[in-house]
Design a protein around this motif. Sequence first.
Motif, short mmCIF file in Angstrom:
data_model
loop_
_atom_site.label_atom_id
_atom_site.label_comp_id
_atom_site.label_asym_id
_atom_site.label_seq_id
_atom_site.Cartn_x
_atom_site.Cartn_y
_atom_site.Cartn_z
N ASP A 49 -18.18 -5.92 9.17
CA ASP A 49 -18.44 -7.06 8.22
C ASP A 49 -17.29 -8.06 8.32
OD1 ASP A 49 -19.75 -4.65 5.76
OD2 ASP A 49 -20.73 -5.64 7.30
N SER A 50 -17.59 -9.34 8.29
CA SER A 50 -16.50 -10.35 8.32
C SER A 50 -15.39 -10.07 7.27
CB SER A 50 -17.25 -11.51 8.28
OG SER A 50 -17.96 -11.76 6.80
N GLU A 51 -15.54 -9.47 6.24
CA GLU A 51 -14.90 -9.17 5.21
C GLU A 51 -13.88 -8.13 5.35
OE1 GLU A 51 -17.11 -6.35 2.13
OE2 GLU A 51 -16.77 -8.43 1.51
N ASN A 52 -13.99 -7.30 6.42
CA ASN A 52 -13.41 -6.40 7.00
C ASN A 52 -12.68 -6.58 8.25
OD1 ASN A 52 -13.15 -4.90 4.56
ND2 ASN A 52 -15.15 -3.90 4.93
N VAL A 105 4.84 0.34 6.87
CA VAL A 105 3.88 -0.31 6.09
C VAL A 105 3.39 0.37 4.94
CG1 VAL A 105 1.32 -1.28 6.42
CG2 VAL A 105 2.99 -1.48 8.32
N ARG A 106 3.39 -0.22 3.84
CA ARG A 106 3.21 0.61 2.58
C ARG A 106 1.60 0.02 2.23
NH1 ARG A 106 6.13 1.66 -1.63
NH2 ARG A 106 4.69 0.78 -3.07
N ILE A 107 0.92 1.18 2.02
CA ILE A 107 -0.56 1.18 1.79
C ILE A 107 -0.78 1.04 0.19
CG2 ILE A 107 -2.81 2.16 2.10
CD1 ILE A 107 -1.47 3.76 4.50
N GLY A 108 -1.61 0.42 -0.20
CA GLY A 108 -1.98 0.28 -1.69
C GLY A 108 -3.50 0.52 -1.61
N VAL A 109 -3.77 1.09 -2.67
CA VAL A 109 -5.44 1.58 -3.00
C VAL A 109 -5.71 0.91 -4.15
CG1 VAL A 109 -7.24 3.13 -2.88
CG2 VAL A 109 -5.33 3.29 -1.23
N ALA A 110 -6.51 0.10 -4.46
CA ALA A 110 -7.27 -0.20 -5.67
C ALA A 110 -8.62 0.16 -6.00
CB ALA A 110 -7.14 -1.84 -5.77
N LEU A 111 -8.79 0.84 -7.20
CA LEU A 111 -9.97 1.52 -7.46
C LEU A 111 -10.52 0.85 -8.63
CD1 LEU A 111 -8.28 5.29 -7.58
CD2 LEU A 111 -9.43 3.69 -5.44
N SER A 112 -11.77 0.55 -8.55
CA SER A 112 -12.49 -0.38 -9.64
C SER A 112 -12.93 0.46 -10.53
CB SER A 112 -13.71 -1.23 -9.15
OG SER A 112 -14.73 -0.09 -8.86
N GLY A 113 -13.67 -0.25 -11.77
CA GLY A 113 -14.15 0.78 -12.79
C GLY A 113 -15.55 1.06 -12.46
N GLY A 114 -16.33 1.85 -13.07
CA GLY A 114 -17.66 2.12 -12.82
C GLY A 114 -18.35 3.36 -13.35
N GLY A 115 -17.60 3.90 -14.43
CA GLY A 115 -18.13 5.27 -15.21
C GLY A 115 -18.24 6.40 -14.22
N TRP A 129 -5.67 -7.54 -7.98
CA TRP A 129 -4.54 -8.41 -8.17
C TRP A 129 -3.34 -7.79 -8.54
CZ3 TRP A 129 -2.51 -8.88 -13.16
CH2 TRP A 129 -3.39 -8.07 -14.08
N ILE A 130 -3.30 -6.47 -8.99
CA ILE A 130 -2.18 -5.72 -9.63
C ILE A 130 -1.21 -5.47 -8.39
CG2 ILE A 130 -1.38 -3.70 -10.68
CD1 ILE A 130 -3.91 -3.80 -12.40
N LEU A 131 -1.78 -5.16 -7.24
CA LEU A 131 -1.30 -4.54 -6.10
C LEU A 131 -0.80 -5.41 -5.17
CD1 LEU A 131 -2.81 -1.04 -5.56
CD2 LEU A 131 -0.68 -1.64 -6.94
N ARG A 132 -1.30 -6.57 -5.05
CA ARG A 132 -1.54 -7.57 -3.70
C ARG A 132 0.05 -7.62 -3.55
NH1 ARG A 132 -3.63 -7.98 0.69
NH2 ARG A 132 -1.78 -7.12 1.11
N ASP A 133 0.92 -7.79 -4.31
CA ASP A 133 2.43 -8.08 -3.95
C ASP A 133 3.27 -6.65 -3.98
OD1 ASP A 133 2.55 -7.61 -6.91
OD2 ASP A 133 3.73 -9.17 -7.02
N ALA A 189 -11.59 -10.34 -2.71
CA ALA A 189 -11.15 -11.25 -1.54
C ALA A 189 -9.55 -11.17 -1.29
CB ALA A 189 -11.36 -12.75 -2.13
N LEU A 190 -8.89 -10.25 -2.21
CA LEU A 190 -7.62 -10.09 -1.97
C LEU A 190 -7.26 -9.31 -1.04
CD1 LEU A 190 -6.26 -10.51 -5.70
CD2 LEU A 190 -5.98 -12.16 -3.89
N CYS A 191 -8.32 -8.27 -0.82
CA CYS A 191 -8.00 -6.91 0.01
C CYS A 191 -7.93 -7.26 1.47
CB CYS A 191 -8.88 -5.95 -0.56
SG CYS A 191 -8.97 -5.57 -2.15
N ASP A 192 -7.37 -6.35 2.14
CA ASP A 192 -7.47 -6.58 3.62
C ASP A 192 -8.44 -5.69 4.12
OD1 ASP A 192 -4.63 -7.88 4.11
OD2 ASP A 192 -4.00 -6.16 3.01
N LEU A 193 -8.96 -4.72 3.04
CA LEU A 193 -10.25 -3.61 3.43
C LEU A 193 -10.78 -3.44 2.40
CD1 LEU A 193 -11.15 -2.61 6.43
CD2 LEU A 193 -10.02 -0.40 5.90
#
Length: 282
Positions: A2-5, A19-29, A179-183, A226-230
């Motif tokens: 996919d183009s976004e990835n 290289v520091r890896i961040g993982v952002a986990l959304s809500g979803g019940g 947005w919390i992890l981007r920086d 859109a802020l994520c690298d993957l």
Amino acid sequence: MDSENKISAVKALPGDPGVRIGVALSGGGARGFAHAGALAAIEEAGLRPDVLAGVSAGSVVAVLYSAGMPPERFTKIFSEHSFRDFVKIHPKSTGLFDMSPFGRFVQHHAGRYRRLEELPIPVYVGTTNFDRGCTVVFNSGDLAPRVMASCCIPIVFQPIVIDGEQYVDGGVLRNHPAWILRDKCDFLIGINVSPLNRKEKDDTLLSIAMRSYHLMAKANQAEDMALCDLNIQTSEISSYKPFDLRSIENVYLSGYLNTRKVLRDAGLWKRNTPNSSHNNEN
């Protein structure tokens, strides 16, 4: 892919020195069990998060994973329970249910870690300050009430009071915590487990509250993705209800398989292990 990835050839990649890896986990019940499957795939790929952020269900997985719970154990401990085990009827009008049993459950499985700043992998928990109408991120303080606040869907649950102010689900304003992890990291992996399904013919108060919440979440998560690298998404689990714990093994598998595919397509599957070119084919 996919183009976004698509990943720039000049960008530092996970597994590269420093290289520091961040993982952002959304809500979803209950769909959040896909996060556990995603983390299992990330580990299998030879990667390890350096920092985590979670909203709602994502905060639960982030905190317990950082506390040392193996990804595969999530399905076992939750499959032994139902929604009713985590709540009690609330007699006031501020929410249908009290979440205190859920808070005790999270604290029990976090073991000796009682405060967010004690966790081995830094965790940021996204919430909504209901009194001030703004997002608030916690990375310190008592663990259980902050996770409860992040999961506290308005109307369904009684707001959580922290330091004299009311907090509700972080997904009300920002359902995806990229947005919390981007920086705070060099490479950011975002996992979205909150696809929107078609409205069912169910007009109970609870279903209307949940539908309203999901519409808000869908509206505010595209910018953060859109802020994520993957980006990893689990669209096939959209039909699962947010409080249904009966299908968690399927949800877990969805997170694992989707993450495995995206990492392989991006060339990140065991890229720094011996015979990595062979591993990328399997």
